[in-house]
Design an enzyme around this catalytic site. Structure first.
Site, PDB file in Angstrom:
ATOM      1  N   HIS A 189       0.861  -1.183   0.000  1.00  0.00           N
ATOM      2  CA  HIS A 189       0.000   0.000   0.000  1.00  0.00           C
ATOM      3  C   HIS A 189       0.898   1.234   0.000  1.00  0.00           C
ATOM      4  CE1 HIS A 189      -3.581   2.445   0.691  1.00  0.00           C
ATOM      5  NE2 HIS A 189      -2.813   3.174   1.475  1.00  0.00           N
ATOM      6  N   CYS A 190       0.707   2.091  -0.997  1.00  0.00           N
ATOM      7  CA  CYS A 190       1.573   3.259  -1.159  1.00  0.00           C
ATOM      8  C   CYS A 190       0.832   4.521  -0.703  1.00  0.00           C
ATOM      9  CB  CYS A 190       2.009   3.408  -2.611  1.00  0.00           C
ATOM     10  SG  CYS A 190       3.105   4.824  -2.889  1.00  0.00           S
ATOM     11  N   PRO A 191       1.260   5.141   0.383  1.00  0.00           N
ATOM     12  CA  PRO A 191       0.594   6.364   0.850  1.00  0.00           C
ATOM     13  C   PRO A 191       0.840   7.557  -0.065  1.00  0.00           C
ATOM     14  CG  PRO A 191       2.556   5.923   2.165  1.00  0.00           C
ATOM     15  CD  PRO A 191       2.377   4.736   1.262  1.00  0.00           C
ATOM     16  N   GLY A 227      -1.712   7.027  -2.706  1.00  0.00           N
ATOM     17  CA  GLY A 227      -2.999   6.901  -2.048  1.00  0.00           C
ATOM     18  C   GLY A 227      -3.798   5.675  -2.395  1.00  0.00           C
TER      19      GLY A 227
END
Length: 254
Positions: A91-93, A96
């Site tokens: 999951h890449c912040p 998003g």
């Protein structure tokens, strides 16, 4: 100028139509696959109370009780999205969203283009400092900005190299960081990635994904028997011809 604007407009329209058609195809495939995995989930639960179940298969089975599906190889339930993701990478912040089967190539090209932009900016910055007129002195604001962006260059360059290595080995970030958790990556106690098929096929699998990206295929009697990672198997017709065409496409691009 008008002709250039017209061509740009046509290009934007075609790009939008292509993306729209691609999204429709992905949604259709995911709807079908989700229904199949949900049915398999229910059948598996019923088999637990059946006297005819295969206990060896049940020990290999992976179920997601949140999504109510039987989970294929390389998939994982994302706690942020609260759903299972095919070929879960991470999951890449920064973007998003969760990176998985169909959006990994866009994430990779985003990081790669970011790296190229930073390298070009750094080169321009060095040339500017080198050829600045004498007597003007250094502009500390520009020097500070240059060092600031240099830090980003190091990070994005490292990320680009890391994901290029993952593509070369056909591994996800999740698999690489949790190698010991996934038994399908080992054979007789030694590491042996069954999805590693050589550089070109690995590239094809990540940028033009199909079922073979998360299913283990073995040819038997002219029909491919596809293991989906739950200790059970599904029979599908062989699509090797399509795979060969996609491989030639990638080789021609290179």
């Amino acid at each position: 100028a008008n002709l250039f604007g017209f061509n740009m407009g046509i290009g934007d329209i075609l790009s939008t139509l292509c993306c729209f058609n691609e999204n429709k195809r992905i949604k259709r495939e995911m709807h079908t696959l989700t229904n199949d995995l949900r049915n398999l989930y229910e059948e598996t639960l019923e088999s637990f109370v059946s006297s005819t179940h295969d206990e060896h298969s049940l020990t290999k089975l992976t179920l997601c009780h949140s999504c109510h599906i039987a989970r294929p190889h390389r998939s994982k339930h994302c706690r942020v999205l609260n759903r299972c993701v095919l070929l879960f990478d991470h999951h890449c912040p920064f973007v998003g969203t969760t990176i998985g089967l169909y959006n990994y190539k866009y994430f990779y090209f985003f990081v790669l283009s970011f790296t190229i932009t930073e390298v070009l900016f750094g080169t321009t910055w060095i040339l500017y400092l080198k050829h600045a007129p004498e007597g003007t002195g250094y502009e500390w604001g520009k020097i500070f900005n240059g060092f600031y962006f240099a830090v980003y260059t190091i990070m994005t360059l490292g990320l680009s190299i890391y994901h290029t290595q993952l593509i070369r080995k056909n591994l996800t970030t999740n698999e690489h960081q949790n190698l010991h958790k996934y038994k399908y990556l080992y054979e007789n106690g030694s590491y042996n990635n069954p999805f590693h098929k050589g550089f070109w096929r690995n590239l094809l699998s990540r940028f033009f994904p199909s079922k073979d990206a998360y299913m283990l295929v073995t040819a038997k009697g002219g029909i491919d028997k596809v293991e989906i990672g739950m200790g059970m198997e599904m029979n599908i017709e062989s699509d090797k011809k399509n795979d060969e065409e996609r491989l030639k496409l990638v080789q021609n691009m290179a």
